[in-house]
Design an enzyme around this catalytic site. Structure first.
Site, PDB file in Angstrom:
ATOM      1  N   HIS A 303      17.690 -65.397   8.921  1.00 19.75           N
ATOM      2  CA  HIS A 303      17.373 -65.671   7.690  1.00 19.75           C
ATOM      3  C   HIS A 303      16.629 -64.624   7.199  1.00 19.75           C
ATOM      4  CE1 HIS A 303      15.525 -67.888   4.358  1.00 19.75           C
ATOM      5  NE2 HIS A 303      16.329 -68.788   4.432  1.00 19.75           N
ATOM      6  N   ASP A 360      21.001 -74.594   8.620  1.00 14.86           N
ATOM      7  CA  ASP A 360      22.549 -74.739   8.410  1.00 14.86           C
ATOM      8  C   ASP A 360      22.921 -74.996   9.861  1.00 14.86           C
ATOM      9  OD1 ASP A 360      22.461 -72.486   5.693  1.00 14.86           O
ATOM     10  OD2 ASP A 360      23.390 -74.688   5.611  1.00 14.86           O
TER      11      ASP A 360
HETATM   12  C1  SDX Z   1      20.740 -70.055   3.759  1.00 12.54           C
HETATM   13  O1  SDX Z   1      17.659 -67.322   1.389  1.00 12.54           O
HETATM   14  C2  SDX Z   1      17.536 -68.757   1.600  1.00 12.54           C
HETATM   15  O2  SDX Z   1      16.409 -69.199   1.388  1.00 12.54           O
HETATM   16  C3  SDX Z   1      18.730 -69.367   2.135  1.00 12.54           C
HETATM   17  C4  SDX Z   1      18.630 -70.842   2.580  1.00 12.54           C
HETATM   18  C5  SDX Z   1      18.278 -71.853   1.351  1.00 12.54           C
HETATM   19  O3  SDX Z   1      17.885 -72.823   1.763  1.00 12.54           O
HETATM   20  O4  SDX Z   1      18.543 -71.390   0.316  1.00 12.54           O
HETATM   21  O5  SDX Z   1      17.894 -70.925   3.601  1.00 12.54           O
HETATM   22  C6  SDX Z   1      20.176 -71.152   3.125  1.00 12.54           C
HETATM   23  O6  SDX Z   1      21.615 -69.439   3.143  1.00 12.54           O
HETATM   24  C7  SDX Z   1      20.353 -70.014   5.257  1.00 12.54           C
HETATM   25  C8  SDX Z   1      21.436 -68.777   5.774  1.00 12.54           C
HETATM   26  C9  SDX Z   1      22.822 -69.535   6.236  1.00 12.54           C
HETATM   27  N1  SDX Z   1      23.708 -68.255   6.609  1.00 12.54           N
HETATM   28  C10 SDX Z   1      23.896 -67.864   7.917  1.00 12.54           C
HETATM   29  O7  SDX Z   1      23.500 -68.930   8.829  1.00 12.54           O
HETATM   30  C11 SDX Z   1      24.911 -66.793   8.094  1.00 12.54           C
HETATM   31  C12 SDX Z   1      24.528 -66.017   9.402  1.00 12.54           C
HETATM   32  N2  SDX Z   1      23.303 -65.357   9.215  1.00 12.54           N
HETATM   33  C13 SDX Z   1      23.392 -63.954   8.796  1.00 12.54           C
HETATM   34  O8  SDX Z   1      24.678 -63.527   7.989  1.00 12.54           O
HETATM   35  C14 SDX Z   1      21.985 -63.477   8.315  1.00 12.54           C
HETATM   36  O9  SDX Z   1      21.019 -63.723   9.079  1.00 12.54           O
HETATM   37  C15 SDX Z   1      21.358 -63.872   6.763  1.00 12.54           C
HETATM   38  C16 SDX Z   1      22.493 -63.690   5.626  1.00 12.54           C
HETATM   39  C17 SDX Z   1      20.964 -65.295   6.720  1.00 12.54           C
HETATM   40  C18 SDX Z   1      20.323 -63.056   6.363  1.00 12.54           C
HETATM   41  O10 SDX Z   1      20.845 -61.562   6.369  1.00 12.54           O
HETATM   42  P1  SDX Z   1      19.652 -60.350   6.003  1.00 12.54           P
HETATM   43  O11 SDX Z   1      18.280 -61.114   5.739  1.00 12.54           O
HETATM   44  O12 SDX Z   1      20.430 -59.549   4.879  1.00 12.54           O
HETATM   45  O13 SDX Z   1      19.719 -59.816   7.462  1.00 12.54           O
HETATM   46  P2  SDX Z   1      20.858 -58.828   8.135  1.00 12.54           P
HETATM   47  O14 SDX Z   1      22.275 -59.306   7.759  1.00 12.54           O
HETATM   48  O15 SDX Z   1      20.281 -57.179   7.212  1.00 12.54           O
HETATM   49  O16 SDX Z   1      20.308 -58.841   9.509  1.00 12.54           O
HETATM   50  C19 SDX Z   1      19.476 -58.021  10.297  1.00 12.54           C
HETATM   51  C20 SDX Z   1      20.047 -57.762  11.603  1.00 12.54           C
HETATM   52  C21 SDX Z   1      21.295 -56.976  11.362  1.00 12.54           C
HETATM   53  O17 SDX Z   1      21.566 -56.097  12.645  1.00 12.54           O
HETATM   54  P3  SDX Z   1      21.309 -54.491  12.332  1.00 12.54           P
HETATM   55  O18 SDX Z   1      21.981 -54.134  11.546  1.00 12.54           O
HETATM   56  O19 SDX Z   1      19.537 -54.680  12.145  1.00 12.54           O
HETATM   57  O20 SDX Z   1      21.468 -53.891  13.963  1.00 12.54           O
HETATM   58  O21 SDX Z   1      20.108 -58.806  12.240  1.00 12.54           O
HETATM   59  C22 SDX Z   1      21.628 -59.234  12.673  1.00 12.54           C
HETATM   60  C23 SDX Z   1      22.149 -58.099  11.773  1.00 12.54           C
HETATM   61  O22 SDX Z   1      23.767 -57.516  12.251  1.00 12.54           O
HETATM   62  N3  SDX Z   1      21.960 -60.561  12.382  1.00 12.54           N
HETATM   63  C24 SDX Z   1      22.807 -61.139  13.079  1.00 12.54           C
HETATM   64  C25 SDX Z   1      22.615 -62.349  12.472  1.00 12.54           C
HETATM   65  N4  SDX Z   1      21.988 -62.367  11.602  1.00 12.54           N
HETATM   66  C26 SDX Z   1      21.454 -60.962  11.360  1.00 12.54           C
HETATM   67  N5  SDX Z   1      23.428 -60.844  14.388  1.00 12.54           N
HETATM   68  C27 SDX Z   1      24.021 -61.935  14.992  1.00 12.54           C
HETATM   69  N6  SDX Z   1      24.356 -63.165  14.235  1.00 12.54           N
HETATM   70  C28 SDX Z   1      23.551 -63.409  13.016  1.00 12.54           C
HETATM   71  N7  SDX Z   1      23.889 -64.643  12.775  1.00 12.54           N
END
Ligand code: SDX
Length: 420
Positions: A303, A360
């Site tokens: 998140h 989620d």
């Molecule tokens: C919702 O914003 C809100 O409040 C949203 C929400 C709401 O109520 O409105 O809470 C609802 O959208 C919840 C999120 C649902 N999405 C997912 O579950 C999709 C999977 N999660 C990721 O795509 C990600 O964690 C996000 C999109 C939720 C957050 O993305 P960020 O903040 O841009 O973080 P990032 O992608 O930069 O990740 C940071 C690091 C990265 O690694 P590095 O490049 O630093 O080495 O963490 C890793 C990412 O690769 N990472 C993951 C991961 N999520 C982040 N690695 C594996 N699996 C994951 N799920």
């Protein structure tokens, strides 16, 4: 607490004012930055950028706390219904008995849908995703509401009243059930009406199941608002251009549909089903999620704000446990989800990157247990988030926010001439 920050650029000294929030958030007000320094800031994804001041919800991502109008989500989930929570999000205070009665009755009165909506729905191919259908029907809805006479407050209530019907009509169309009579059952509360609109079938009286009513109440409460998430900010951005309320909410739905945002609840179940189908080797899939070269991500994990547990995920897990146990369902997907959570939270990759389950990860399990199909999960998220979107729209208008128009850093061609 300092009220300015001082900094130097190329030997010149500058100072900018600081803004403080109710709790720990503080911001450097850069509204004069470019004028004073010639610099803009650069912040893809707005990870460090506050776009407004808001009093609707507050997230402490480090502590894993969420407040709606100052009340902790853990108290709201145990003491309020979804309709009371919607009132709180919209109006800033919990309703007293008379206010709740008026609000609920008004919503029931406005629940009817123009018959033309059914005719339009008939023209939409069944292959369309329900989120696309809901966003479109919401977009055209105000055509059927004589908004010129309606007071603004009424417009909000029309949306709260009609969206469950639009969602139910979309669901019934998808599974081939005839559309309902286009009005609510006056003797039922908001959630019971919603369930009846979804699941009642002709020539059979619909029997409410209090376990399902309670579970849906709770899971929608968990979605009511969440600061400047992508879809809420979308609603505010459109509102700042003075686009209409319904088209702004419709655009918010389109943003919510994205797999990285509200579409994740459907993606989580599809991921878990796929893991189960491929033998349930949790370690293999966790390694895939950690592998930068592999596009697979552990959906429902991570998140932007929570670097601790998402409090909603904790509650959703309990609601899932409860509804599955009380309905006497055996759900291998839920068992798999719990095992994945346990394994991931022992893995240094997830621990160091502070990736916890978000709302989620478990919400789809609840929807599935109460009979909602996967492609309707994000529609349910939209029903839950509606009061939040409307409240942010109201707040943006009340703040008289300027049209949102960010700048950019141009990296294209230098000026050149078209060769004759
Ligand atoms: C919702 O914003 C809100 O409040 C949203 C929400 C709401 O109520 O409105 O809470 C609802 O959208 C919840 C999120 C649902 N999405 C997912 O579950 C999709 C999977 N999660 C990721 O795509 C990600 O964690 C996000 C999109 C939720 C957050 O993305 P960020 O903040 O841009 O973080 P990032 O992608 O930069 O990740 C940071 C690091 C990265 O690694 P590095 O490049 O630093 O080495 O963490 C890793 C990412 O690769 N990472 C993951 C991961 N999520 C982040 N690695 C594996 N699996 C994951 N799920």
């Amino acid at each position: 607490m300092c009220s300015f920050v001082n900094f130097n650029i190329n030997g010149y000294h500058y100072k900018l004012p600081v803004i403080y929030g109710t709790f720990c958030d503080k911001a450097i007000n850069i509204s004069q930055l470019r004028e004073n320094t010639g610099f803009i800031t650069f912040d893809p994804g707005f990870k460090n950028t506050g776009i407004t001041k808001s009093s609707i919800s507050f997230i402490d991502g480090e502590k894993g706390e969420l407040l709606y109008r100052g009340y902790p989500i853990e108290q709201i989930i145990n003491k309020c219904s979804f309709i009371e929570t919607s009132y709180l999000i919209l109006n800033g205070e919990l309703p007293d008995t008379a206010q709740l009665k008026y609000f609920s009755e008004k919503i029931k009165k406005l629940n009817h849908i123009h018959v033309k909506i059914n005719q339009i729905l008939d023209q939409i191919p069944n292959s369309y995703h329900p989120m696309g259908i809901l966003s479109y029907l919401t977009y055209i809805l105000d055509t059927f509401i004589n908004s010129l006479e309606e007071k603004e407050e009424e417009m909000y209530l029309h949306l709260l009243a009609k969206l469950p019907m639009l969602a139910a009509l979309t669901y019934r169309k998808k599974i081939g059930l005839p559309p309902l009579p286009t009005y609510a059952d006056y003797h039922l509360d908001y959630i019971s009406n919603l369930l009846k609109m979804f699941f009642s079938i002709p020539n059979k009286s619909y029997k409410q199941n209090p376990i399902i009513v309670d579970a849906l109440n709770k899971v929608l409460i968990l979605h009511a608002d969440h600061e400047q998430n992508c879809s809420t900010t979308t609603v505010r951005l459109l509102g700042s251009a003075h686009a209409g309320l319904f088209s702004s909410i419709s655009a918010g739905m389109s943003a919510l549909w994205g797999k990285l945002h509200g579409g994740a609840n459907q993606a989580v179940i599809e991921m878990l089903e796929n893991i189960l189908k491929s033998g349930g080797n949790i370690k293999k899939w966790i390694e895939k999620a950690k592998n930068k070269k592999d596009p697979f991500r552990l959906m429902g994990f991570g998140h932007r704000i929570y670097k601790n547990f998402d409090p909603r995920a904790r509650i959703a897990k309990k609601v899932a446990e409860n509804v599955i146990q009380k309905l006497g369902i055996s759900d291998p997907i839920f068992e798999l989800a719990k095992n994945i959570e346990e394994n991931a939270l022992k893995d240094s990759y997830f621990v160091e990157k502070k990736l916890y389950p978000n709302i989620d990860f478990y919400s789809g399990i609840i929807y599935q247990a109460i009979g909602i199909p996967k492609d309707m999960f994000t529609v349910m998220f939209a029903l839950g988030r509606l009061s939040g979107w409307i409240a942010h729209w109201k707040e943006m208008k009340f703040n008289r926010e300027p049209i949102a128009r960010p700048r950019q850093i141009y990296i294209g061609y230098k000026k050149r001439n078209i060769e004759n």
